[in-house]
Write a protein that holds these residues in place. Structure first.
Motif, PDB file in Angstrom:
ATOM      1  N   MET A 178       0.804  -1.138   0.094  1.00 47.09           N
ATOM      2  CA  MET A 178       0.047   0.080   0.080  1.00 47.09           C
ATOM      3  C   MET A 178       0.882   0.979   0.119  1.00 47.09           C
ATOM      4  SD  MET A 178      -3.133  -0.489   2.614  1.00 47.09           S
ATOM      5  CE  MET A 178      -4.150  -1.978   2.518  1.00 47.09           C
ATOM      6  N   THR A 179       0.429   2.253  -0.634  1.00 43.89           N
ATOM      7  CA  THR A 179       1.142   3.451  -0.768  1.00 43.89           C
ATOM      8  C   THR A 179       0.420   4.438  -0.166  1.00 43.89           C
ATOM      9  OG1 THR A 179       0.129   4.000  -2.779  1.00 43.89           O
ATOM     10  CG2 THR A 179       2.193   2.895  -3.041  1.00 43.89           C
ATOM     11  N   ASP A 197      -2.933   5.256  -1.644  1.00 37.30           N
ATOM     12  CA  ASP A 197      -3.903   4.210  -1.648  1.00 37.30           C
ATOM     13  C   ASP A 197      -5.355   4.606  -1.425  1.00 37.30           C
ATOM     14  OD1 ASP A 197      -5.311   1.701  -1.083  1.00 37.30           O
ATOM     15  OD2 ASP A 197      -3.760   0.573  -0.574  1.00 37.30           O
ATOM     16  N   LEU A 238      -6.338   3.682   2.355  1.00 39.02           N
ATOM     17  CA  LEU A 238      -5.807   4.318   3.246  1.00 39.02           C
ATOM     18  C   LEU A 238      -6.273   5.781   3.530  1.00 39.02           C
ATOM     19  CD1 LEU A 238      -1.979   3.351   3.118  1.00 39.02           C
ATOM     20  CD2 LEU A 238      -3.702   2.657   4.947  1.00 39.02           C
ATOM     21  N   THR A 239      -6.635   6.443   2.148  1.00 43.84           N
ATOM     22  CA  THR A 239      -7.118   7.686   2.284  1.00 43.84           C
ATOM     23  C   THR A 239      -8.601   7.819   2.904  1.00 43.84           C
ATOM     24  OG1 THR A 239      -5.931   8.054   0.382  1.00 43.84           O
ATOM     25  CG2 THR A 239      -7.803   9.633   0.581  1.00 43.84           C
TER      26      THR A 239
END
Length: 163
Positions: free
Chosen positions: A1-2, A5, A8-9
């Motif tokens: 995950m970046t 992602d 995550l946001t």
């Protein structure tokens, strides 16, 4: 995950919304308790937690348990206990079986103030939730809180804290 992602946001946005709801509710209750009873939210919470102690086995809380229940450090909890003791709302005494242990009880004046402040707390909570429900970002969280409707005996508290 970046960092970009979407999951995550979305998670971060949800956390921000939950934090905002909590902050608004706490600020609203704080203003009401201060104005009508000269109590902070933390003072009210401490009186509430300590009022549920009992004389049976495990009925009195250690300072760490009290700190966990009111979500403060042990040193901040000790300062809070001292402030309320100075106002004659709490009393401290040594444990009969362990002279290192110190217990804290709510005095009659403290119980009276808690009883008077409880409707203010409950009304301010309702007002804050109603106001938050008008915000589209917070409305789903308000709905989730309202749907919990847990009986007081089952409200989760830190380990070892009686309900």
């Amino acid at each position: 995950m970046t960092a970009m992602d979407p999951a995550l946001t979305a998670l971060a946005q949800s956390w921000c919304a939950l934090s905002l709801l909590h902050s608004r509710i706490e600020a609203h209750i704080e203003r009401a308790l201060q104005a009508k009873h000269d109590l902070s939210v933390r003072e009210y919470s401490l009186l509430d937690v300590l009022s549920r102690q009992h004389n049976g086995p495990g009925g009195h809380l250690q300072m760490k348990q009290v700190a966990d229940a009111v979500v403060l450090s042990q040193s901040a909890t000790t300062r809070l206990v001292t402030r309320l003791e100075d106002r004659a709302l709490l009393s401290r005494y040594l444990c009969d079986t362990d002279r290192r242990g110190i217990y804290t009880d709510v005095t009659e004046d403290g119980l009276k103030l808690l009883s008077e402040a409880r409707p203010t707390n409950d009304c301010a909570l309702r007002e804050a939730l109603d106001e938050a429900a008008r915000n589209p970002e917070l409305a789903p969280l308000v709905k989730a809180v309202e749907e919990l409707k847990m009986p007081a005996a089952s409200i989760p508290t830190p380990a070892g804290v009686p309900t």
